[in-house]
Enzyme design. Structure first.
Site, short mmCIF file in Angstrom:
data_model
loop_
_atom_site.label_atom_id
_atom_site.label_comp_id
_atom_site.label_asym_id
_atom_site.label_seq_id
_atom_site.Cartn_x
_atom_site.Cartn_y
_atom_site.Cartn_z
N HIS A 40 43.11 55.45 33.82
CA HIS A 40 43.38 55.60 32.40
C HIS A 40 42.06 55.86 31.69
O HIS A 40 40.98 55.61 32.23
CB HIS A 40 44.05 54.35 31.81
CG HIS A 40 43.22 53.11 31.94
ND1 HIS A 40 42.27 52.76 31.01
CD2 HIS A 40 43.19 52.15 32.90
CE1 HIS A 40 41.68 51.64 31.39
NE2 HIS A 40 42.23 51.24 32.53
N SER A 77 39.31 55.33 28.50
CA SER A 77 38.84 54.25 27.65
C SER A 77 37.41 54.58 27.23
O SER A 77 37.06 55.74 27.10
CB SER A 77 38.92 52.91 28.40
OG SER A 77 38.50 51.85 27.58
N HIS A 125 30.94 23.57 42.81
CA HIS A 125 31.24 24.56 41.78
C HIS A 125 30.05 25.50 41.64
O HIS A 125 28.95 25.20 42.10
CB HIS A 125 31.55 23.90 40.44
CG HIS A 125 30.44 23.05 39.91
ND1 HIS A 125 30.23 21.76 40.33
CD2 HIS A 125 29.48 23.32 38.99
CE1 HIS A 125 29.18 21.26 39.69
NE2 HIS A 125 28.71 22.19 38.88
N SER A 163 27.42 28.40 39.61
CA SER A 163 26.69 28.82 38.41
C SER A 163 25.33 29.31 38.89
O SER A 163 25.21 29.87 39.97
CB SER A 163 26.56 27.67 37.41
OG SER A 163 25.97 28.12 36.21
#
Length: 802
Positions: A343, A345, A485, A487
């Site tokens: 598409h 954009s 986690h 980061s």
């Protein structure tokens, strides 16, 4: 024109000279416009007017006739005498057949002498029965707009490129099967509409239409093009498209524009570098059946090892990166980024930290950095229930950078590691991270009390020491620890106790660029000022390129700026900007700093001070504007000096004016004549005052400009001799002599612009074009105010594009 208006209706109550039609002059005649296509017998009215008021008829500049008129052929024989004609509309569709459908006009050809209309710039032959383009059209020297839509053209002449002044060409809904190679010679073409034809082949020369901003090929069956099947569209600025067969289910009008990046909506991530302008492709939201390929040129980044080039697009509510391949031409040094989309954009090219990624299954896996293979992330079995995607980026930091920023030879740090994932859920089991020990540190000389594992938030604004919260393992070269986690992670080796503040400072500095400001004045014209913000390492090469044409003070002291940061330039102490500009805010010129793009603008300055008696010693100061999002607030506050937004100030001097000519040249120069108006109302005038302003900027180039304007060498010599020892008089004599000789030439303004360019004075050419553009705008506004412009007129909208 008043008599013509009377002829269009009843001239007197007795009916003398009446045409047998109501007095509708106001609806078909306006000044030099003659609209006769609204009358069923418009051609008869034209012939009668031409017979009775020929002297006034030849002054007509805009003419509209219906090609459904039975007297069209007779009328065409008189058109060549309208020497001032600029716009001609000969359209069909003014009559209906027995079924109510609009009928094509009867026009099939044009007379040979039609090519003598030297002023004609706009020609509309739409909705007719043309099978071939009349050869006389190719002899129209000033033609800018040509519309031949809804005809039966099968091909265009091989020498179609002779119309090299065309800016708009529409041949939609014809039967064109191919295009001549000479179409590539239409260097000024801006809009090309070839929709709904039978095109099967596009010549390679279409790629030479570098100024074309709209190319409509919808409704064609392009079975083959050079090098590959499908439709390859080459747009301005080196942008290419490849549309495979069947990519679009319905005909599309493809539009694009190149935009200046606005930091308010072009969001760069940490350590991103913008490498191109923003490309907008329309229509938005249309889903293609197959991938459409796009090639975008970009500026080569300076850190190719730790960065990679990607095309970024706006999808939904955010920007995302596309799978990108790059190609670099070693000879031309041009770079092109290639991607595939489903598409249209907004698109731009950025350089980001090299990104390695993998899919983590329940069985676990291993991910390592291609920038530094010593950095690894190990996912044990059972680390996740559902597969998730993980991305890894590394920013190497040299020991020299750390020492320079911290001013502490004892501080050392590993590369920066950034980890991210597509899940909000922490891992079920700890993930092992391996980082190399800081430079100069090994397992043999390691002092564990000096080693710190830092965890940073997503924006890098807060760095926490998590050394005591994780289990550290060491080898001779690496440190290994476990987290649940992701980061930022950073390994530091220092004697400092609180390392978080130091890490924050270093991280911020790694995102800053050291730059210098330059302010140079053109040697030939000190009122023309060049302003530029240049990265420190590029200052010398830039100044070397400019030193032949510009002079000015030394560059400013070094300052630091973020990628995408706004700054302003303000002229002070008796100097101001000489024109209104959209990028001028409250008298300050707005810039956006991008390290790899040209942060340069050229402007004219002026002064309210009377410079006949003294020079003006002013200055230009640079001030900070808005900083990009996610920059710590204290980063923009820590500035030196009383004004926290002030960056630098450079001197600007406007020299004392030498004795010059009067605003109204006297008879002694041979200029005692009514005020000049070069050009015309529609394309804009150059007045005597404009010529005086231009003359002030000419300087020693007057002889070269005069020759390029068409003055003979003998004329130049005579002007120089008659005004010896007075450069100002020489310039005036040359310029106004040419103006008197060409006052009746409708193309004289464009010739003046061309002469300036050929003489190396692009600055004066740009100024003339700005004056002309302002004139066009004022003319259009005046037309709208008096209601002479039809809102849906194809003629007017096309002329406005010239």
């Amino acid at each position: 024109m008043q008599k013509m208006a009377e002829l269009l209706g009843l001239r007197d109550e007795c009916g003398e000279g009446a045409l047998g039609a109501p007095a509708l002059a106001g609806s078909c005649l306006a000044d030099n416009r003659l609209n006769l296509d609204v009358y069923p017998d418009g051609c008869r009215r034209f012939l009668q007017l031409f017979k009775e008021q020929q002297g006034e008829m030849v002054q007509v500049e805009f003419l509209r006739l219906s090609s459904n008129d039975c007297l069209l052929d007779t009328t065409l024989g008189s058109l060549s005498q309208l020497k001032h004609l600029k716009s001609l509309v000969l359209k069909g569709g003014h009559a209906r057949d027995e079924f109510g459908s609009y009928q094509h006009g009867s026009l099939t050809s044009l007379p040979p002498d039609f090519g003598s209309l030297g002023c004609l710039t706009h020609l509309d032959l739409s909705f007719n029965r043309l099978c071939t383009l009349p050869s006389s059209i190719l002899h129209l020297p000033s033609l800018r707009v040509l519309l031949v839509s809804h005809n039966s053209l099968v091909t265009l002449p091989e020498d179609f490129g002779r119309l090299n002044k065309l800016t708009f060409f529409s041949a939609m809904k014809n039967q064109l099967k191919d295009l001549p190679k000479s179409i590539g010679e239409l260097s000024m073409l801006q809009d090309l509409d070839l929709s709904e034809n039978a095109l099967e082949l596009l010549p390679e020369e279409v790629g030479n239409l570098h100024n074309c901003t709209e190319l409509d090929l919808s409704g064609n069956r392009l079975l083959s093009i050079p090098d590959s099947l499908g439709c390859k569209v080459v747009l301005a600025c080196g942008i290419h498209f490849y549309f495979p067969p069947g990519a679009a289910s319905d005909p599309l009008r493809i539009c694009f524009q190149s935009l200046t990046p606005d930091p308010q909506w072009v969001k760069l991530r940490h350590h991103d570098v913008l490498l191109s302008r923003v490309l907008e492709l329309q229509p938005h939201g249309v889903q293609f059946q197959q991938e459409v390929q796009i090639w975008m040129p970009y500026i080569s980044p300076e850190t190719p090892h730790q960065h990679e080039v990607v095309v970024r697009t706006f999808s939904g509510q955010s920007w995302s990166d596309l799978k990108t391949t790059v190609k670099r031409n070693r000879k031309s040094k041009k770079c092109v980024a290639h991607c595939c989309v489903l598409h249209f954009s907004w698109f731009l090219v950025v350089s980001r930290l090299v990104q390695n990624e993998c899919k983590v299954p329940t069985e676990g896996t291993l991910l390592f950095s291609s920038v530094d293979p010593n950095i690894k992330v190990i996912f044990p079995p059972g680390v996740t229930k559902e597969p998730r995607h993980v991305k890894l980026q590394v920013l190497p930091v040299s020991a020299e950078e750390i020492q320079e920023i911290t001013a502490n030879a004892g501080c050392r740090a590993s590369p920066l590691l950034y980890l991210s994932q597509d899940s909000m859920v922490d891992f079920l089991k700890p993930v092992r991270i391996q980082l190399p020990l800081p430079p100069g540190v090994t397992g043999l000389n390691l002092d564990r009390s000096r080693l710190h594992i830092l965890h940073g938030d997503l924006e890098g604004q807060t760095w926490n020491d998590i050394t005591s919260e994780v289990v550290l393992e060491f080898t001779h070269l690496y440190a290994v620890f476990e987290v649940t986690h992701f980061s930022w992670y950073w390994l530091w080796y220092t004697t400092k106790t609180y390392i978080g503040g130091i890490a924050k400072k270093v991280y911020e500095r790694l995102r800053l660029y050291q730059v210098n400001f330059i302010a140079l004045q053109r040697k030939r014209d000190p009122e023309q000022v060049l302003l530029q913000c240049v990265p420190k390492h590029k200052v010398d090469p830039v100044l070397k390129k400019l030193q032949d044409r510009y002079r000015g003070p030394e560059p400013s002291d070094m300052v630091e700026m973020f990628e995408g940061e706004q700054f302003f330039a303000a002229f002070e102490r008796g100097i101001s900007i000489d024109m209104d500009r959209p990028d001028c805010v409250d008298g300050r010129l707005s810039f956006i700093f991008y390290s790899h793009l040209k942060n340069m603008k050229e402007i004219y300055v002026t002064s309210p001070v009377d410079r006949k008696g003294q020079a003006v010693k002013g200055q230009v100061s640079f001030y900070r504007g808005a900083v990009p999002d996610s920059i710590p607030e204290d980063a923009s506050r820590r500035r030196k000096g009383p004004d926290s937004l002030w960056l630098a100030t450079l001197p600007i001097k406007l020299p004392q004016l030498k004795p010059r000519w009067d605003e109204n040249p006297g008879p002694q120069y041979g200029f005692s004549f009514p005020p000049l108006n070069l050009g015309n109302a529609e394309t804009g005038y150059l007045t005597q005052a404009n010529l005086l302003s231009i003359a002030r900027r000419v300087g020693a180039d007057w002889q070269s400009i005069g020759l390029n304007l068409g003055l003979t060498y003998q004329q130049i010599e005579r002007i120089g001799y008659n005004n010896r020892e007075d450069l100002n008089k020489q310039i005036l004599d040359m310029l106004f002599s040419w103006a008197q000789q060409n006052a009746e030439d409708p193309d004289c303004v464009s010739k003046l612009i061309t002469a300036m360019k050929e003489s190396g004075r692009q600055d004066i050419a740009d100024e003339i074009e700005a004056v002309i553009e302002l004139g066009r705008q004022k003319y259009s506004e005046s037309i709208r105010r008096v209601g002479l412009e039809q809102e849906s007129s194809t003629e007017d909208s096309a002329i406005a594009m010239m």
